[in-house]
Design an enzyme around this catalytic site. Structure first.
Site, PDB file in Angstrom:
ATOM      1  N   ASP A 199      -8.077  -8.246   9.821  1.00  0.00           N
ATOM      2  CA  ASP A 199      -7.353  -7.011   9.530  1.00  0.00           C
ATOM      3  C   ASP A 199      -8.301  -5.819   9.432  1.00  0.00           C
ATOM      4  O   ASP A 199      -9.502  -5.974   9.340  1.00  0.00           O
ATOM      5  CB  ASP A 199      -6.634  -7.152   8.178  1.00  0.00           C
ATOM      6  CG  ASP A 199      -5.402  -8.027   8.302  1.00  0.00           C
ATOM      7  OD1 ASP A 199      -4.973  -8.273   9.433  1.00  0.00           O
ATOM      8  OD2 ASP A 199      -4.893  -8.463   7.258  1.00  0.00           O
ATOM      9  N   LYS A 239      -3.076  -3.406  11.432  1.00  0.00           N
ATOM     10  CA  LYS A 239      -1.898  -2.579  11.721  1.00  0.00           C
ATOM     11  C   LYS A 239      -2.293  -1.124  11.551  1.00  0.00           C
ATOM     12  O   LYS A 239      -2.205  -0.559  10.476  1.00  0.00           O
ATOM     13  CB  LYS A 239      -0.749  -2.935  10.787  1.00  0.00           C
ATOM     14  CG  LYS A 239      -0.272  -4.349  10.979  1.00  0.00           C
ATOM     15  CD  LYS A 239       1.043  -4.565  10.257  1.00  0.00           C
ATOM     16  CE  LYS A 239       1.280  -6.029  10.004  1.00  0.00           C
ATOM     17  NZ  LYS A 239       0.424  -6.588   8.946  1.00  0.00           N
ATOM     18  N   MET A 241      -2.222   1.236  -2.976  1.00  0.00           N
ATOM     19  CA  MET A 241      -1.473   2.397  -2.482  1.00  0.00           C
ATOM     20  C   MET A 241      -2.204   3.108  -1.360  1.00  0.00           C
ATOM     21  O   MET A 241      -3.400   2.943  -1.152  1.00  0.00           O
ATOM     22  CB  MET A 241      -1.302   3.386  -3.617  1.00  0.00           C
ATOM     23  CG  MET A 241      -2.641   3.726  -4.248  1.00  0.00           C
ATOM     24  SD  MET A 241      -2.722   5.325  -5.004  1.00  0.00           S
ATOM     25  CE  MET A 241      -4.488   5.612  -4.949  1.00  0.00           C
TER      26      MET A 241
HETATM   27  N1  SAH Z   1      -4.603  -8.384   0.212  1.00  0.00           N
HETATM   28  C1  SAH Z   1      -5.324  -7.212  -0.271  1.00  0.00           C
HETATM   29  C2  SAH Z   1      -4.442  -5.990  -0.439  1.00  0.00           C
HETATM   30  C3  SAH Z   1      -3.881  -5.429   0.833  1.00  0.00           C
HETATM   31  S1  SAH Z   1      -2.968  -3.968   0.546  1.00  0.00           S
HETATM   32  C4  SAH Z   1      -6.004  -7.562  -1.603  1.00  0.00           C
HETATM   33  O1  SAH Z   1      -5.731  -8.617  -2.172  1.00  0.00           O
HETATM   34  O2  SAH Z   1      -6.826  -6.759  -2.047  1.00  0.00           O
HETATM   35  C5  SAH Z   1      -4.169  -2.731   0.893  1.00  0.00           C
HETATM   36  C6  SAH Z   1      -4.493  -1.900  -0.312  1.00  0.00           C
HETATM   37  O3  SAH Z   1      -5.444  -2.566  -1.115  1.00  0.00           O
HETATM   38  C7  SAH Z   1      -5.157  -0.570   0.025  1.00  0.00           C
HETATM   39  O4  SAH Z   1      -4.204   0.401   0.357  1.00  0.00           O
HETATM   40  C8  SAH Z   1      -5.872  -0.247  -1.278  1.00  0.00           C
HETATM   41  O5  SAH Z   1      -4.989   0.286  -2.230  1.00  0.00           O
HETATM   42  C9  SAH Z   1      -6.274  -1.620  -1.749  1.00  0.00           C
HETATM   43  N2  SAH Z   1      -7.686  -1.924  -1.382  1.00  0.00           N
HETATM   44  C10 SAH Z   1      -8.130  -2.847  -0.524  1.00  0.00           C
HETATM   45  N3  SAH Z   1      -9.471  -2.871  -0.473  1.00  0.00           N
HETATM   46  C11 SAH Z   1      -9.904  -1.938  -1.335  1.00  0.00           C
HETATM   47  C12 SAH Z   1     -11.204  -1.483  -1.754  1.00  0.00           C
HETATM   48  N4  SAH Z   1     -12.309  -2.016  -1.245  1.00  0.00           N
HETATM   49  N5  SAH Z   1     -11.256  -0.491  -2.675  1.00  0.00           N
HETATM   50  C13 SAH Z   1     -10.132   0.043  -3.195  1.00  0.00           C
HETATM   51  N6  SAH Z   1      -8.892  -0.338  -2.837  1.00  0.00           N
HETATM   52  C14 SAH Z   1      -8.775  -1.322  -1.923  1.00  0.00           C
END
Ligand code: SAH
Length: 300
Positions: A95, A117, A229
């Site tokens: 992803d 996506k 978010m």
């Molecule tokens: N499966 C992922 C979440 C996917 S949704 C998990 O478990 O973390 C994607 C959201 O995750 C982003 O919009 C952001 O809000 C958050 N996110 C993912 N990686 C991040 C990072 N390194 N720092 C801050 N927010 C993050």
């Protein structure tokens, strides 16, 4: 003996005209007496071929999928199992949130397929991702399905598991450090704290999901809410919480690029977090932690 072996090879060619099938047949180790074919009647030879072919097919490597959490970005936050699997897989479907540093840990000669996506024109649908998973696993490959954070937290991992199971493809989940945990660690914010917060909720406030949330419950005291978010949603989240009675003084922090180079923490309260984040020009990926635990932050 040599003549018998040649006749046997010829018979195998007749019975198995398909070259791929024949290769698989010869690849498989079967009884050396049968392999020579010496002294076997034609009918018996055919039976021996059928038996060996069955065995060869049973020994075929079956495709399988590992649904792997890549963590928030820093490759040191991968689990040992994730790392091992990334070094063994034939193909990796990854992803947008999977960092370059994590991708560098993937076996050099594995095929890399980007299935992020994007919001641009080349939008890959979830249905297309399912097709690709079935395609690669169906070819007998070991497929690493690599997702940011944990695959079962806002990762649509459940849908992919269902599709693979329905197709009879073995699938194993390898958990990852979800962004909330990576962000809390980066900011030094405890997600729970005696007397300050007794529960923590992971919330997705993206798209239409926001309308279905129980904002009153999220606004209640003595808890922590972590919002996964888009940055643009921040003002709406703050407004929705305050409309349900969350005080303006409640702690709030935005963590951008947790565990990645350029990581930033913007801390404040519901009163000013949106303004602070806008002034800092926060970019994705970022998440919001709401709760008075923000005041217990151990790192500046
Ligand atoms: N499966 C992922 C979440 C996917 S949704 C998990 O478990 O973390 C994607 C959201 O995750 C982003 O919009 C952001 O809000 C958050 N996110 C993912 N990686 C991040 C990072 N390194 N720092 C801050 N927010 C993050």
């Amino acid at each position: 003996m040599a003549a018998a072996a040649a006749r046997w090879r010829e018979r195998v060619r007749q019975v198995l005209p398909d070259a791929a099938l024949r290769r698989r047949f010869w690849d498989h180790h079967f009884d050396s007496a049968a392999a020579s074919g010496a002294g076997l009647e034609t009918g018996t030879q055919d039976l021996a071929i059928a038996a060996a072919l069955d065995a060869a097919q049973a020994a075929q490597p079956r495709g399988a999928v590992w649904l792997i959490g890549a963590g928030p970005g820093d490759p040191d936050l991968l689990t040992l199992r994730a790392l091992q699997l990334l070094q063994q897989c034939d193909v990796v479907l990854y992803d947008r949130l999977v960092s370059d540093a994590v991708l560098e840990r993937v076996r050099r000669d594995a095929e890399r397929v980007f299935v992020g996506k994007e919001s641009g024109q080349h939008r890959i649908t979830q249905a297309r991702i399912h097709e690709l998973l079935l395609h690669y696993a169906g070819r007998g490959l070991r497929v690493a399905r690599l997702k940011g954070g944990d695959p079962l937290v806002f990762g649509r991992g459940g849908e992919e598991i269902a599709v693979l199971r329905a197709a009879g493809i073995p699938v194993t989940v390898v958990p990852g450090v979800t962004a909330a945990l990576g962000a809390a660690a980066a900011a030094g914010i405890p997600l729970t704290h005696r007397g300050v917060s007794q529960s923590v909720t992971y919330v997705t406030a993206m798209g239409t999901a926001a309308e279905q949330l129980d904002w009153r419950a999220l606004a209640a005291p003595l808890q922590t809410a972590v919002f996964y978010m888009g940055v643009a949603q921040l003002p709406r989240i703050v407004a929705a919480l305050m409309a349900q009675g969350a005080p303006a003084t409640r702690g709030a922090a935005v963590i951008e690029r947790a565990s990645l180079p350029g990581e930033r923490v913007i801390a404040g309260s519901l009163a000013d977090i949106a303004t602070r984040a806008a002034a800092a020009a926060v970019q994705a990926p970022a998440l919001l932690i709401v709760g008075d635990v923000v005041y217990r932050r151990s790192r500046e």
